[in-house]
Design a protein around this motif. Structure first.
Motif, PDB file in Angstrom:
ATOM      1  N   PHE A   1      -3.299   4.730   9.190  1.00  0.00           N
ATOM      2  CA  PHE A   1      -3.313   3.483   8.426  1.00  0.00           C
ATOM      3  C   PHE A   1      -2.336   2.466   9.028  1.00  0.00           C
ATOM      4  O   PHE A   1      -2.679   1.291   9.230  1.00  0.00           O
ATOM      5  CB  PHE A   1      -2.945   3.785   6.971  1.00  0.00           C
ATOM      6  CG  PHE A   1      -2.726   2.568   6.119  1.00  0.00           C
ATOM      7  CD1 PHE A   1      -3.793   1.836   5.645  1.00  0.00           C
ATOM      8  CD2 PHE A   1      -1.432   2.163   5.788  1.00  0.00           C
ATOM      9  CE1 PHE A   1      -3.589   0.707   4.855  1.00  0.00           C
ATOM     10  CE2 PHE A   1      -1.225   1.046   5.003  1.00  0.00           C
ATOM     11  CZ  PHE A   1      -2.302   0.316   4.536  1.00  0.00           C
TER      12      PHE A   1
ATOM     13  N   TRP B   1      -1.233   8.231   6.615  1.00  0.00           N
ATOM     14  CA  TRP B   1      -0.245   7.170   6.777  1.00  0.00           C
ATOM     15  C   TRP B   1      -0.231   6.613   8.199  1.00  0.00           C
ATOM     16  O   TRP B   1      -0.264   5.405   8.405  1.00  0.00           O
ATOM     17  CB  TRP B   1       1.144   7.692   6.413  1.00  0.00           C
ATOM     18  CG  TRP B   1       1.495   7.473   4.968  1.00  0.00           C
ATOM     19  CD1 TRP B   1       0.654   7.135   3.957  1.00  0.00           C
ATOM     20  CD2 TRP B   1       2.796   7.606   4.387  1.00  0.00           C
ATOM     21  NE1 TRP B   1       1.336   7.053   2.773  1.00  0.00           N
ATOM     22  CE2 TRP B   1       2.648   7.341   2.989  1.00  0.00           C
ATOM     23  CE3 TRP B   1       4.039   7.945   4.883  1.00  0.00           C
ATOM     24  CZ2 TRP B   1       3.724   7.382   2.116  1.00  0.00           C
ATOM     25  CZ3 TRP B   1       5.126   7.989   4.010  1.00  0.00           C
ATOM     26  CH2 TRP B   1       4.961   7.718   2.638  1.00  0.00           C
TER      27      TRP B   1
ATOM     28  N   GLN C   1      -2.638   3.835  -3.838  1.00  0.00           N
ATOM     29  CA  GLN C   1      -1.682   4.167  -2.791  1.00  0.00           C
ATOM     30  C   GLN C   1      -2.385   4.854  -1.621  1.00  0.00           C
ATOM     31  O   GLN C   1      -3.389   5.546  -1.800  1.00  0.00           O
ATOM     32  CB  GLN C   1      -0.584   5.081  -3.335  1.00  0.00           C
ATOM     33  CG  GLN C   1       0.356   4.401  -4.312  1.00  0.00           C
ATOM     34  CD  GLN C   1       1.480   5.322  -4.757  1.00  0.00           C
ATOM     35  OE1 GLN C   1       1.662   6.418  -4.223  1.00  0.00           O
ATOM     36  NE2 GLN C   1       2.234   4.891  -5.753  1.00  0.00           N
ATOM     37  N   THR C   2      -1.850   4.649  -0.434  1.00  0.00           N
ATOM     38  CA  THR C   2      -2.403   5.289   0.760  1.00  0.00           C
ATOM     39  C   THR C   2      -1.989   6.750   0.789  1.00  0.00           C
ATOM     40  O   THR C   2      -0.791   7.060   0.697  1.00  0.00           O
ATOM     41  CB  THR C   2      -1.885   4.579   2.029  1.00  0.00           C
ATOM     42  OG1 THR C   2      -2.244   3.199   1.973  1.00  0.00           O
ATOM     43  CG2 THR C   2      -2.475   5.210   3.278  1.00  0.00           C
TER      44      THR C   2
ATOM     45  N   SER D   1       0.823  -1.213   0.000  1.00  0.00           N
ATOM     46  CA  SER D   1       0.000   0.000   0.000  1.00  0.00           C
ATOM     47  C   SER D   1       0.855   1.259   0.000  1.00  0.00           C
ATOM     48  O   SER D   1       0.418   2.315  -0.467  1.00  0.00           O
ATOM     49  CB  SER D   1      -0.917   0.012   1.231  1.00  0.00           C
ATOM     50  OG  SER D   1      -1.837  -1.060   1.190  1.00  0.00           O
TER      51      SER D   1
END
Length: 253
Positions: free
Chosen positions: A217, A214, A208-209, A198
């Motif tokens: 996540f 971030w 993509q994150t 990811s």
């Protein structure tokens, strides 16, 4: 090797393929060395093997299905058949591992029938650590259900979360310690691959994150992976609650 990866198995160049290779080269390789050392010293390697079995099976299932139905499905070459041993060997190894006797506890951890009965008479509210673990499993099960987009988790991991909660509530579920190790290995491998791919630069931009989430996540997914590891540790540290009944006067081994 560069030519082989480019021409033979191009899917290994994807973000998920790279994460699988990292996990194979570090975690699986370390487990192989640890199991070889245990075999050489005539010690039990069963617990290490069960963790490895879960990790490898999760890797294989996601990897093979992704290649067969993903964007590289039309580019599969005969080199794809090299993955066949990775399907057959874990099946054979899993049968051998489950047939091995469990490691004998030391004198300090052997349980008499009365000790097992006393432990299994405790209600859930009398076991605060298990209460906390059940809450963790409930949260991870809910997270799995509402996320729902990782179908392997939805159809296999979610039901097992429910079985784990059942095993923590009712005594004598002797299957839980072994399967908790398999489960811990599977979730650890899956979460590492999910997190890494990811955030990897080779992941297409729409998947993509975003940088602004971030940390949330990472924290969410690390905690998700932690639950099964805590369950396996609890089962191995104090297995009396999961032991089946035995004739009076004998010790559980």
């Amino acid at each position: 090797m560069e030519v082989y990866v480019r021409e033979g198995e191009p899917y290994l160049r994807t973000a998920h393929g790279i994460m699988i290779c990292y996990w194979d080269g570090i975690i699986h390789y370390g487990l192989y060395l640890a199991m070889m050392a245990a075999i050489g010293q005539r010690k039990s390697y069963r617990n290490l093997g069960l963790f490895w079995l879960g990790s490898l099976m999760m890797s294989i299932v996601v990897f093979l299905l992704g290649n067969l139905i993903g964007k590289y499905s039309s580019d599969l070459s005969p080199a794809f058949l090299l993955n066949l041993p990775y399907v057959l060997i874990p099946i054979w190894a899993g049968v051998r591992l489950f047939q091995q006797p469990k490691a004998l506890p030391s004198e300090n951890t052997a349980f008499s029938l009365s000790q097992v009965a006393e432990e299994q008479r405790k209600r859930l509210y009398q076991r605060p650590q298990d209460v906390a673990l059940v809450l963790v499993l409930l949260l991870t099960a809910a997270f799995t259900f509402f996320r729902g987009m990782m179908l392997i988790y939805m159809f296999y991991v979610l039901p097992f979360f429910c079985l784990c909660i059942y095993g923590l509530v009712l005594p004598g579920c002797s299957w839980l310690p072994d399967w908790s190790l398999v489960f811990a290995g599977a979730v650890a491998q899956a979460q590492f691959s999910h997190l890494g791919s990811s955030l990897h630069g080779r992941t297409p931009f729409p998947y993509q994150t975003p940088e602004d989430v971030w940390w949330s996540f990472l924290l969410t997914n690390v905690l998700y992976a932690l639950g099964p590891q805590l369950l396996a540790y609890r089962c191995l540290r104090c297995p009396a609650f999961f032991l089946p009944a035995t004739p009076a006067g004998k010790k559980h081994q």
